[in-house]
Design a protein around this motif. Structure first.
Motif, PDB file in Angstrom:
ATOM      1  N   GLU A  12       0.824  -1.205   0.000  1.00 18.27           N
ATOM      2  CA  GLU A  12       0.000   0.000   0.000  1.00 18.27           C
ATOM      3  C   GLU A  12       0.865   1.264   0.000  1.00 18.27           C
ATOM      4  OE1 GLU A  12      -2.037  -3.394   0.630  1.00 18.27           O
ATOM      5  OE2 GLU A  12      -0.774  -2.677   2.286  1.00 18.27           O
ATOM      6  N   HIS A  13       1.993   1.234   0.714  1.00 15.90           N
ATOM      7  CA  HIS A  13       2.896   2.387   0.680  1.00 15.90           C
ATOM      8  C   HIS A  13       3.431   2.597  -0.735  1.00 15.90           C
ATOM      9  CE1 HIS A  13       6.648   4.565   2.565  1.00 15.90           C
ATOM     10  NE2 HIS A  13       5.963   5.326   1.732  1.00 15.90           N
ATOM     11  N   ALA A  14       3.826   1.515  -1.395  1.00 10.29           N
ATOM     12  CA  ALA A  14       4.345   1.633  -2.762  1.00 10.29           C
ATOM     13  C   ALA A  14       3.283   2.173  -3.720  1.00 10.29           C
ATOM     14  CB  ALA A  14       4.853   0.277  -3.250  1.00 10.29           C
ATOM     15  N   LEU A  15       2.042   1.709  -3.588  1.00 10.38           N
ATOM     16  CA  LEU A  15       0.959   2.197  -4.451  1.00 10.38           C
ATOM     17  C   LEU A  15       0.627   3.652  -4.147  1.00 10.38           C
ATOM     18  CD1 LEU A  15      -1.356  -0.956  -4.375  1.00 10.38           C
ATOM     19  CD2 LEU A  15       0.048  -0.174  -6.297  1.00 10.38           C
ATOM     20  N   ALA A  16       0.556   3.992  -2.867  1.00  7.78           N
ATOM     21  CA  ALA A  16       0.253   5.379  -2.495  1.00  7.78           C
ATOM     22  C   ALA A  16       1.362   6.318  -2.971  1.00  7.78           C
ATOM     23  CB  ALA A  16       0.071   5.488  -0.986  1.00  7.78           C
ATOM     24  N   ARG A  17       2.594   5.870  -2.870  1.00  9.14           N
ATOM     25  CA  ARG A  17       3.722   6.683  -3.347  1.00  9.14           C
ATOM     26  C   ARG A  17       3.616   6.909  -4.851  1.00  9.14           C
ATOM     27  NH1 ARG A  17       8.953   5.766  -5.399  1.00  9.14           N
ATOM     28  NH2 ARG A  17      10.509   7.304  -4.716  1.00  9.14           N
ATOM     29  N   ALA A  18       3.320   5.844  -5.599  1.00 12.50           N
ATOM     30  CA  ALA A  18       3.186   5.982  -7.052  1.00 12.50           C
ATOM     31  C   ALA A  18       2.042   6.926  -7.410  1.00 12.50           C
ATOM     32  CB  ALA A  18       2.971   4.611  -7.693  1.00 12.50           C
ATOM     33  N   LEU A  19       0.928   6.840  -6.679  1.00 11.87           N
ATOM     34  CA  LEU A  19      -0.198   7.738  -6.940  1.00 11.87           C
ATOM     35  C   LEU A  19       0.151   9.178  -6.586  1.00 11.87           C
ATOM     36  CD1 LEU A  19      -3.099   5.465  -5.668  1.00 11.87           C
ATOM     37  CD2 LEU A  19      -2.716   6.175  -8.035  1.00 11.87           C
ATOM     38  N   SER A  20       0.951   9.365  -5.544  1.00 11.78           N
ATOM     39  CA  SER A  20       1.333  10.726  -5.148  1.00 11.78           C
ATOM     40  C   SER A  20       2.232  11.384  -6.186  1.00 11.78           C
ATOM     41  CB  SER A  20       2.040  10.708  -3.788  1.00 11.78           C
ATOM     42  OG  SER A  20       3.375  10.214  -3.898  1.00 11.78           O
ATOM     43  N   LEU A  21       2.933  10.579  -6.982  1.00 18.10           N
ATOM     44  CA  LEU A  21       3.813  11.096  -8.037  1.00 18.10           C
ATOM     45  C   LEU A  21       3.090  11.226  -9.375  1.00 18.10           C
ATOM     46  CD1 LEU A  21       6.979   8.950  -7.186  1.00 18.10           C
ATOM     47  CD2 LEU A  21       6.606  11.371  -6.663  1.00 18.10           C
ATOM     48  N   ASP A  22       1.818  10.816  -9.407  1.00 19.94           N
ATOM     49  CA  ASP A  22       1.022  10.809 -10.631  1.00 19.94           C
ATOM     50  C   ASP A  22       0.433  12.209 -10.851  1.00 19.94           C
ATOM     51  OD1 ASP A  22      -1.073  10.529 -12.502  1.00 19.94           O
ATOM     52  OD2 ASP A  22      -1.496   8.475 -11.871  1.00 19.94           O
ATOM     53  N   PRO A  23       0.761  12.873 -11.964  1.00 26.60           N
ATOM     54  CA  PRO A  23       0.247  14.239 -12.172  1.00 26.60           C
ATOM     55  C   PRO A  23      -1.268  14.318 -12.280  1.00 26.60           C
ATOM     56  CG  PRO A  23       1.342  13.412 -14.163  1.00 26.60           C
ATOM     57  CD  PRO A  23       1.633  12.436 -13.073  1.00 26.60           C
ATOM     58  N   GLY A  24      -1.929  13.188 -12.553  1.00 29.18           N
ATOM     59  CA  GLY A  24      -3.378  13.197 -12.660  1.00 29.18           C
ATOM     60  C   GLY A  24      -4.095  13.017 -11.337  1.00 29.18           C
ATOM     61  N   VAL A  25      -3.354  12.811 -10.265  1.00 28.15           N
ATOM     62  CA  VAL A  25      -3.940  12.591  -8.940  1.00 28.15           C
ATOM     63  C   VAL A  25      -3.778  13.854  -8.108  1.00 28.15           C
ATOM     64  CG1 VAL A  25      -3.810  11.243  -6.812  1.00 28.15           C
ATOM     65  CG2 VAL A  25      -3.528  10.108  -9.028  1.00 28.15           C
ATOM     66  N   THR A  26      -4.903  14.389  -7.634  1.00 30.30           N
ATOM     67  CA  THR A  26      -4.871  15.622  -6.844  1.00 30.30           C
ATOM     68  C   THR A  26      -4.803  15.357  -5.343  1.00 30.30           C
ATOM     69  OG1 THR A  26      -7.290  15.667  -6.926  1.00 30.30           O
ATOM     70  CG2 THR A  26      -6.107  16.954  -8.575  1.00 30.30           C
ATOM     71  N   GLU A  27      -5.377  14.233  -4.898  1.00 28.08           N
ATOM     72  CA  GLU A  27      -5.348  13.888  -3.478  1.00 28.08           C
ATOM     73  C   GLU A  27      -5.142  12.390  -3.331  1.00 28.08           C
ATOM     74  OE1 GLU A  27      -8.781  15.153  -1.270  1.00 28.08           O
ATOM     75  OE2 GLU A  27      -8.817  17.152  -2.195  1.00 28.08           O
ATOM     76  N   VAL A  28      -4.269  12.019  -2.391  1.00 24.00           N
ATOM     77  CA  VAL A  28      -4.095  10.613  -2.030  1.00 24.00           C
ATOM     78  C   VAL A  28      -4.476  10.462  -0.561  1.00 24.00           C
ATOM     79  CG1 VAL A  28      -2.534   8.630  -1.912  1.00 24.00           C
ATOM     80  CG2 VAL A  28      -2.185  10.383  -3.677  1.00 24.00           C
ATOM     81  N   HIS A  29      -5.446   9.614  -0.314  1.00 24.34           N
ATOM     82  CA  HIS A  29      -5.849   9.264   1.043  1.00 24.34           C
ATOM     83  C   HIS A  29      -5.534   7.791   1.268  1.00 24.34           C
ATOM     84  CE1 HIS A  29      -8.151  13.027   1.657  1.00 24.34           C
ATOM     85  NE2 HIS A  29      -8.369  12.932   0.346  1.00 24.34           N
ATOM     86  N   ALA A  30      -5.363   7.409   2.525  1.00 23.61           N
ATOM     87  CA  ALA A  30      -5.096   6.008   2.848  1.00 23.61           C
ATOM     88  C   ALA A  30      -5.729   5.679   4.186  1.00 23.61           C
ATOM     89  CB  ALA A  30      -3.601   5.731   2.881  1.00 23.61           C
ATOM     90  N   ALA A  31      -6.152   4.424   4.327  1.00 24.01           N
ATOM     91  CA  ALA A  31      -6.766   3.979   5.578  1.00 24.01           C
ATOM     92  C   ALA A  31      -6.525   2.482   5.767  1.00 24.01           C
ATOM     93  CB  ALA A  31      -8.272   4.284   5.550  1.00 24.01           C
TER      94      ALA A  31
END
Length: 411
Positions: A12-31
């Motif tokens: 999940e950390h690896a996926l959240a990190r990749a999403l945080s570097l994605d220019p099309g993603v404005t917000e990353v939340h995790a739970a």
């Protein structure tokens, strides 16, 4: 796009990190997340096994896509609960996740789809177990039919050990031993279109030289310079697409991440197992090399539009992940041990650290699970990435830390 990643581990950390570097993603939340994920996402409390609670959180945050990381929530039907609220979710339905939830079911699907795999018996009592062990002989391969966090498989020359493991499980799959190296091949699918990712290899046993008990994975690397050039095309044609087609024909289409664990045997490629989610730790080096934005691939799979998304592209070079585990793992795990040196590890240009079992205790980062973290490095070759990863490992310390010294050695 707003995204919500469900889970607490390294994947999940690896996926959240990749999403945080994605220019099309404005917000990353995790739970619920972990301290490492907190550096790239906003964390929220949730019971990840409670589909209604996950759906409530997704609605409250107004997210466009929920990414369910671990297998247990998927098998429990969490994706179904989110989908029922009209929110796109990356991850299969509970019915489709039975490809991982039941090894017997996976064997049934493979047989129907003509997928090459090991011969096997499904056993529910000691007599059936004895017959199966006699039929195949050593090495004995005994798999708990249900979820076991990567530790439900025993491969042994000791018949008594094999029988004892079977006796401890309600239902087991006993199968012929498959020789040859094992490879992990992930594929993103919307239930029709299938996009295979780059092959990776992980290291399951706790000790160097593949000694000791199985774990959830002690390291991984990608790509595999030694693998056959046509491996991905072959597996797509003989394993991945037939399985996805078979699941669709049953009325339980599989959309999400289909993970094929493969053995490259002397008799050809065989499926060892299916998983219904990104593998951990293979996801860590794969995400480090992915050169395409992640969100369009996940959203395409979630919405049945994957064919409209560009095929995933990869950076040149290689990535290696080395897992650092707590004292006593995998039999037990120490917790509360203070972790230091992460800043020093990440000061190296090509190194980053992914958290798996960590927590905050006051101002201290401490161990909170068996596999504590993974040090990932990239480089022009596997050897270069491996060397950089172990430089990072040397910077990180906590009481009782253990790691393999031979991840990706000699590649």
């Amino acid at each position: 796009m707003k995204t919500l990643v469900i889970g607490t581990g390294g994947r999940e950390h690896a996926l959240a990190r990749a999403l945080s570097l994605d220019p099309g993603v404005t917000e990353v939340h995790a739970a619920p997340g972990n301290p490492g994920i907190a550096s790239v996402a906003t964390l929220h409390e949730v019971d990840q096994m409670d589909g209604a609670a996950v759906a409530d959180l997704a609605e409250r945050l107004g997210v466009d896509l929920v990414v369910v990381g671990p297998e247990a929530p998927l098998v429990a039907g969490v994706a179904d609960a989110v989908t029922a609220r009209g929110i796109a979710v990356f991850g299969p339905s509970g019915a489709a996740a039975q490809l991982e939830g039941s090894k017997a079911f996976a064997k049934e699907v493979m047989e129907a789809a003509g997928v090459p795999t090991a011969r096997a018996f499904v056993c529910t009592d000691a007599d059936q177990v004895a017959t199966a062990l006699d039929t195949f002989g050593p090495p004995y391969v005994v798999k708990d039919d249900g979820l076991a966090a990567g530790k439900g498989v025993v491969v042994t020359l000791d018949r008594q050990e094999a029988a004892d493991h079977a006796a401890a499980c309600e239902r087991v799959v006993i199968e012929e031993y498959l020789d040859g190296p094992e490879v992990s091949l992930f594929a993103i699918t919307d239930g029709t279109t299938v996009y295979p990712l780059q092959p990776a290899q992980d290291f399951k046993r706790i000790g160097d030289g593949d000694e000791g008990p199985n774990t959830g994975g002690m390291g991984a690397y990608t790509p595999l310079p030694w693998a056959p050039a046509d491996l991905v095309a072959e597996v797509l044609a003989t394993v991945l697409q037939p399985t996805v087609d078979e699941m669709a024909s049953r009325g339980t289409p599989f959309a999400g991440l289909l993970y094929a664990g493969l053995a490259l045997t002397s008799r050809g490629t065989r499926v060892v197992e299916f998983n219904a989610r990104f593998g951990d730790p293979e996801t860590q080096p794969l995400m480090a090399l992915l050169d395409s934005p992640l969100s369009p691939l996940l959203m395409g799979a979630a919405t049945g539009t994957l064919a409209d998304v560009a095929f995933p592209q990869w950076k040149a070079g290689a990535a290696v992940a080395v897992v650092m585990a707590s004292a006593g793992y995998p039999e037990t795990s120490s917790s509360g041990d203070i972790i230091t040196g992460l800043d020093a590890a990440e000061a190296h240009d090509t190194v980053h650290v992914i958290h798996a079992g960590t927590a905050m205790q006051g101002d201290d980062l401490v161990t909170a699970g068996g596999r504590v973290l993974a040090v990932i490095a990239t480089g022009p070759s596997v050897a270069d990435a491996r060397a950089a990863a172990y430089v990072g490992v040397a910077d990180v310390t906590f009481d009782g830390a253990q790691h393999r010294t031979d991840i990706a050695a000699g590649i």
